[in-house]
Scaffold this motif. Structure first.
Motif, short mmCIF file in Angstrom:
data_model
loop_
_atom_site.label_atom_id
_atom_site.label_comp_id
_atom_site.label_asym_id
_atom_site.label_seq_id
_atom_site.Cartn_x
_atom_site.Cartn_y
_atom_site.Cartn_z
N PHE A 279 0.82 -1.20 0.00
CA PHE A 279 0.00 0.00 0.00
C PHE A 279 0.86 1.26 0.00
N ILE A 280 2.17 1.10 -0.11
CA ILE A 280 3.10 2.23 -0.20
C ILE A 280 3.66 2.25 -1.61
N GLU A 281 3.31 3.27 -2.36
CA GLU A 281 3.67 3.33 -3.78
C GLU A 281 5.16 3.20 -4.01
N GLN A 282 5.96 3.86 -3.17
CA GLN A 282 7.40 3.83 -3.35
C GLN A 282 7.96 2.42 -3.28
N ILE A 283 7.33 1.57 -2.51
CA ILE A 283 7.82 0.20 -2.36
C ILE A 283 7.17 -0.73 -3.38
N ALA A 284 5.87 -0.63 -3.55
CA ALA A 284 5.16 -1.54 -4.45
C ALA A 284 5.47 -1.25 -5.91
N TRP A 285 5.53 0.03 -6.29
CA TRP A 285 5.68 0.41 -7.69
C TRP A 285 7.07 0.94 -8.02
N GLU A 286 7.46 2.03 -7.36
CA GLU A 286 8.70 2.70 -7.73
C GLU A 286 9.93 1.83 -7.50
N SER A 287 9.93 1.03 -6.44
CA SER A 287 11.08 0.17 -6.19
C SER A 287 11.24 -0.87 -7.28
N GLN A 288 10.14 -1.34 -7.83
CA GLN A 288 10.22 -2.26 -8.95
C GLN A 288 10.59 -1.54 -10.24
N ARG A 289 10.12 -0.32 -10.39
CA ARG A 289 10.33 0.40 -11.64
C ARG A 289 11.79 0.79 -11.84
N ASP A 290 12.37 1.51 -10.85
CA ASP A 290 13.75 1.94 -11.06
C ASP A 290 14.32 2.59 -9.81
N LEU A 291 14.61 1.81 -8.79
CA LEU A 291 15.33 2.29 -7.62
C LEU A 291 16.38 1.25 -7.25
N THR A 292 17.45 1.69 -6.63
CA THR A 292 18.52 0.78 -6.22
C THR A 292 18.91 1.02 -4.76
N HIS A 293 19.60 2.14 -4.50
CA HIS A 293 20.09 2.42 -3.15
C HIS A 293 18.94 2.50 -2.14
N SER A 294 17.83 3.09 -2.51
CA SER A 294 16.69 3.20 -1.59
C SER A 294 16.13 1.84 -1.24
N VAL A 295 16.15 0.92 -2.20
CA VAL A 295 15.67 -0.45 -1.94
C VAL A 295 16.56 -1.12 -0.90
N LEU A 296 17.86 -1.03 -1.08
CA LEU A 296 18.80 -1.64 -0.13
C LEU A 296 18.70 -0.96 1.23
N GLY A 297 18.59 0.36 1.24
CA GLY A 297 18.46 1.07 2.50
C GLY A 297 17.23 0.64 3.27
N ALA A 298 16.11 0.45 2.57
CA ALA A 298 14.88 0.01 3.22
C ALA A 298 15.02 -1.40 3.78
N LEU B 95 26.43 -1.66 7.60
CA LEU B 95 26.05 -1.90 6.21
C LEU B 95 24.96 -0.93 5.76
N GLY B 96 24.05 -0.59 6.69
CA GLY B 96 23.02 0.38 6.34
C GLY B 96 23.61 1.72 5.96
N CYS B 97 24.64 2.16 6.69
CA CYS B 97 25.30 3.43 6.35
C CYS B 97 26.00 3.35 5.00
N LEU B 98 26.34 2.14 4.57
CA LEU B 98 26.95 1.95 3.25
C LEU B 98 25.92 1.76 2.15
N SER B 99 24.64 1.72 2.53
CA SER B 99 23.59 1.50 1.53
C SER B 99 22.97 2.80 1.05
N LYS B 100 22.67 3.68 1.98
CA LYS B 100 22.02 4.95 1.67
C LYS B 100 22.30 5.86 2.85
N TYR B 101 22.89 7.03 2.61
CA TYR B 101 23.35 7.83 3.73
C TYR B 101 22.21 8.30 4.64
N ASN B 102 21.02 8.52 4.09
CA ASN B 102 19.91 8.93 4.94
C ASN B 102 19.38 7.78 5.79
#
Length: 514
Positions: A134-153, A184-191
């Motif tokens: 039910f979260i668009e960023q995870i259901a849709w955008e992560s599949q469409r074209d994300l990398t670092h944010s996926v690993l950070g999550a 490892l999280g700090c090496l995935s996405k700085y935020n």
């Protein structure tokens, strides 16, 4: 909340008051198989849909040509993992899709386990995991074209689970795992750093959790975290310009007044949060707002107390995240925060949501959650490839329709093995490298990281919407080449029709400069 003195109260139950677990057979293995089937399907769809790369995918294909301690403004862990997958499965779209979908599957599983621990219910775990859809960023955008944010999550979800395990078991092994995970999280996405920071502050505010943070074994976790992050930290110190190269785009622009600029930045933050969490809240409002005459599964007194503590903990964690984000905007004059930036810091929301509604989580509502999530799965599974296949009819320009396979088939003979191919964008560099793995394909802005000692060097660019020799190419030639003006006869052009298009053609210019 129904509370019993022991698990399993022995009371008979009619069909009208069955709990969610009794009415809906939730075997962990069955859930795992369903999850794996869904993401396996997405790996197959992405592999068959297009042989070209999208923006973040192309960036990883290009960067993965060399292992470095840092890659500009993004941390290196995702690229290191991608290098491993390329070495194991070949430089291909399949390797890109496999890594991403394993991480996404991991995020869902970690969310399931965290929510199961918090709610003491498999139904609660399943509800939280499905709520990620039910979260668009995870259901849709992560599949469409994300990398670092996926690993950070993924690592943020792992951090929550490991912290809870460390609290309940008080074993050194979990503290060691926590240190590795945060490093490892700090090496995935700085935020991602907002995640352990918010968890720590929230835990310190709750007496029952404070002892876990102040335990001397936490020093071991901190030491491990520092050691894991240290190489990249040293790289940042020696490459500040590259590491903070994208920081300027987040600066508050105060041309119309500082207060007005802060207002815009705060509005952007609020919009991003609402966009991220809004659909989740709406689904829960629709499913859980009315009573059905049934209750959730019974809890022991100890489990009920734990649930209350964990709900308070997660609520305060999200409050701390909100405060930190406001401080970031006002204190560091940060603007332009988008919903994708929130993915590693708000990944806990579904766990909290499942904990809050646990008392109402009966069979009827669980089936509604499953039904809605099933609809989302179908929409995502059909919509993602549909937007590419129907790109021409929708009058959309999509990176995955670029015919790089056909283009590289034409130019492969003109470029010797081990040559350097410089391009005007990371998108082109990564897409060319997918089909020319024995050549070093790098964008002009990144070529300094990869060296320049190849015997043969070529420049390639997409001629669409640009002059015959675009400015970046002329500037590079002026600084590195014999002349900024290329004779017409020196440039070769290669053309191929876009995938899923009948009329549109792609035209690539290529010139050898060494």
């Amino acid at each position: 909340m129904t509370i019993v003195e022991q698990p399993g109260d022995g009371l008979p139950r009619t069909d009208a008051v069955r709990t969610a677990a009794e009415a809906f057979d939730i075997e962990p293995r069955r859930w795992l198989y369903l999850l794996l089937a869904y993401f396996t399907l997405h790996v197959a769809i992405r592999t068959l849909l297009s042989s070209s790369a999208d923006g973040d995918e192309a960036e990883q294909v290009m960067l993965a040509q060399k292992a470095l301690w840092g890659y500009g403004s993004q941390p290196p862990l995702y690229t290191w993992l991608q290098i491993g997958f390329f070495n194991s499965f070949g430089v291909s779209v399949f390797s890109l899709a496999l890594l991403k979908n394993l991480l996404l599957a991991g995020t869902y599983l970690l969310t399931y386990w965290s929510a199961k621990l918090v709610t003491r219910s498999r139904a609660g775990g399943l509800t939280a995991a499905l709520s990620l859809l039910f979260i668009e960023q995870i259901a849709w955008e992560s599949q469409r074209d994300l990398t670092h944010s996926v690993l950070g999550a993924t690592l943020a979800a792992a951090t929550l689970l490991i912290f809870l395990r460390a609290h309940e078991s008080q074993r050194l092994g979990w503290y060691i795992s926590l240190g590795f995970c945060v490093g490892l999280g700090c090496l995935s996405k700085y935020n991602y750093l907002f995640c352990p920071l918010a968890l720590t502050i929230a835990a310190l505010s709750i007496p029952e959790l404070r002892r876990t943070v102040l335990d001397k074994r936490m020093l071991v976790a901190v030491a491990i975290c520092v050691l894991v992050f240290l190489p990249n930290g040293v790289w940042i110190l020696h490459h500040r310009a590259q590491a903070f190269s994208s920081a300027a785009k987040f600066n508050v622009q105060d041309a119309e007044g500082l207060l007005a600029a802060y207002g815009v930045a705060l509005r952007q933050l609020i919009t991003a949060v609402l966009k991220f969490l809004g659909p989740l809240v709406l689904v829960y409002w629709g499913v859980f707002r009315k009573t059905t005459g049934q209750n959730g599964e019974a809890l022991t007194l100890d489990d009920d107390r734990r649930l209350a503590i964990y709900k308070l903990f997660l609520k305060r964690t999200l409050v701390v995240v909100g405060v930190l984000l406001v401080v970031l905007v006002l204190g560091f004059r940060t603007a332009g925060i988008r919903d994708r930036w929130l993915q590693p810091v708000l990944i806990f929301a579904p766990v909290l949501a499942a904990a809050v509604v646990r008392e109402r989580l009966d069979a009827v509502r669980l089936n509604r959650v499953v039904a809605v999530s099933g609809v989302v799965m179908v929409v995502v599974t059909v919509g993602l490839p549909g937007r590419i296949i129907l790109a021409e009819q929708l009058n959309r320009k999509e990176a995955l329709t670029h015919p790089y396979r056909q283009i590289t088939q034409q130019i492969a003979g003109a470029i010797p093995e081990s040559s350097l191919v410089l391009t005007t964008s990371r998108l082109m560099a990564g897409s060319l490298r997918l089909h020319l793995p024995s050549r070093l394909c790098v964008s002009l802005e990144d070529h300094a990281w990869f060296g320049d000692d190849q015997e043969h060097c070529f420049l390639a660019w997409d001629t669409e919407g640009a002059e015959e020799t675009p400015y970046p190419v002329r500037l590079w030639l002026q600084n590195h080449g014999p002349d900024s003006d290329l004779p017409a006869e020196a440039v070769r052009y290669f053309t191929a029709p876009y995938q899923y298009h009948h009329q549109r053609q792609m035209r690539v210019g290529l010139v050898q400069i060494r």
